[in-house]
Write a protein that holds these residues in place. Sequence first.
Motif, PDB file in Angstrom:
ATOM      1  N   VAL A   1     -54.521 -15.919  60.741  1.00  0.00           N
ATOM      2  CA  VAL A   1     -53.331 -15.166  60.365  1.00  0.00           C
ATOM      3  C   VAL A   1     -53.161 -13.975  61.307  1.00  0.00           C
ATOM      4  O   VAL A   1     -54.129 -13.272  61.600  1.00  0.00           O
ATOM      5  CB  VAL A   1     -53.458 -14.671  58.899  1.00  0.00           C
ATOM      6  N   GLU A   2     -51.940 -13.765  61.766  1.00  0.00           N
ATOM      7  CA  GLU A   2     -51.650 -12.595  62.607  1.00  0.00           C
ATOM      8  C   GLU A   2     -51.979 -11.320  61.834  1.00  0.00           C
ATOM      9  O   GLU A   2     -51.787 -11.246  60.621  1.00  0.00           O
ATOM     10  CB  GLU A   2     -50.169 -12.582  63.007  1.00  0.00           C
ATOM     11  N   ARG A   3     -52.465 -10.316  62.545  1.00  0.00           N
ATOM     12  CA  ARG A   3     -52.911  -9.059  61.927  1.00  0.00           C
ATOM     13  C   ARG A   3     -51.840  -8.454  61.019  1.00  0.00           C
ATOM     14  O   ARG A   3     -52.140  -7.979  59.931  1.00  0.00           O
ATOM     15  CB  ARG A   3     -53.312  -8.062  63.035  1.00  0.00           C
TER      16      ARG A   3
ATOM     17  N   GLN B   1     -49.814  -9.873  59.231  1.00  0.00           N
ATOM     18  CA  GLN B   1     -49.623 -10.697  58.042  1.00  0.00           C
ATOM     19  C   GLN B   1     -50.806 -10.633  57.061  1.00  0.00           C
ATOM     20  O   GLN B   1     -50.774 -11.271  56.018  1.00  0.00           O
ATOM     21  CB  GLN B   1     -49.368 -12.151  58.449  1.00  0.00           C
ATOM     22  N   HIS B   2     -51.849  -9.851  57.406  1.00  0.00           N
ATOM     23  CA  HIS B   2     -53.011  -9.735  56.514  1.00  0.00           C
ATOM     24  C   HIS B   2     -52.620  -9.235  55.122  1.00  0.00           C
ATOM     25  O   HIS B   2     -53.068  -9.822  54.129  1.00  0.00           O
ATOM     26  CB  HIS B   2     -54.066  -8.830  57.123  1.00  0.00           C
ATOM     27  N   PRO B   3     -51.802  -8.168  55.000  1.00  0.00           N
ATOM     28  CA  PRO B   3     -51.448  -7.710  53.645  1.00  0.00           C
ATOM     29  C   PRO B   3     -50.727  -8.787  52.831  1.00  0.00           C
ATOM     30  O   PRO B   3     -50.989  -8.942  51.646  1.00  0.00           O
ATOM     31  CB  PRO B   3     -50.536  -6.499  53.897  1.00  0.00           C
ATOM     32  N   ALA B   4     -49.843  -9.541  53.453  1.00  0.00           N
ATOM     33  CA  ALA B   4     -49.108 -10.587  52.747  1.00  0.00           C
ATOM     34  C   ALA B   4     -50.062 -11.694  52.289  1.00  0.00           C
ATOM     35  O   ALA B   4     -49.941 -12.213  51.172  1.00  0.00           O
ATOM     36  CB  ALA B   4     -48.001 -11.160  53.625  1.00  0.00           C
ATOM     37  N   SER B   5     -51.022 -12.041  53.129  1.00  0.00           N
ATOM     38  CA  SER B   5     -52.003 -13.072  52.756  1.00  0.00           C
ATOM     39  C   SER B   5     -52.863 -12.594  51.596  1.00  0.00           C
ATOM     40  O   SER B   5     -53.128 -13.346  50.651  1.00  0.00           O
ATOM     41  CB  SER B   5     -52.885 -13.423  53.960  1.00  0.00           C
TER      42      SER B   5
END
Length: 169
Positions: free
Chosen positions: A11-13, A15-19
């Motif tokens: 996952v792109e950095r 996008q970490h919070p969304a994941s």
Amino acid sequence: GELMPLDLSTVERDQHPASFAELARDAALTLHARHHSIDPNSAKRVSFGLVRMANIEPLVEGALALYRLGAPEGVRIHLCTYHSQFPLLLRSAIERQLDESLNRRWPDIAKPEPVFELPDIRRRLDQHEEPDHLFIVLGSPVTEVGRDHDYDWAVVEPSSVRSLIQLAG
């Protein structure tokens, strides 16, 4: 307890919070289904949970992502972000409300849980028609310091064993 993997390597950095938010929400929904109470006034399923993270910046990013993610149909999620960097007056107000809502020691076990009669909780349950209500505290380690809160469930970022014992205690 259950370990839930969160593989962020693909996952792109940004996008970490969304994941994380998606994993936390899905876990919260599963735990809510297992550990809820029934509001005696409306028959709605209600649970109080904690999503505890070790650091404030990712916690705030995760809270915003969880808010943007929303809830499935029929579910209302009520969020409270709680960490040590709030101004003291605001933090004190949050703590007072959490202390009142999460005190599950009732003087009369035959009566319904007093939490359902608290004005703020009652208002939120009455204002929204969804049959499932999750009250989620997104908190930093400050949730473990000097607080005697009784959550129905928790999703906890890996931390020390001592921290997990404190939370479970």
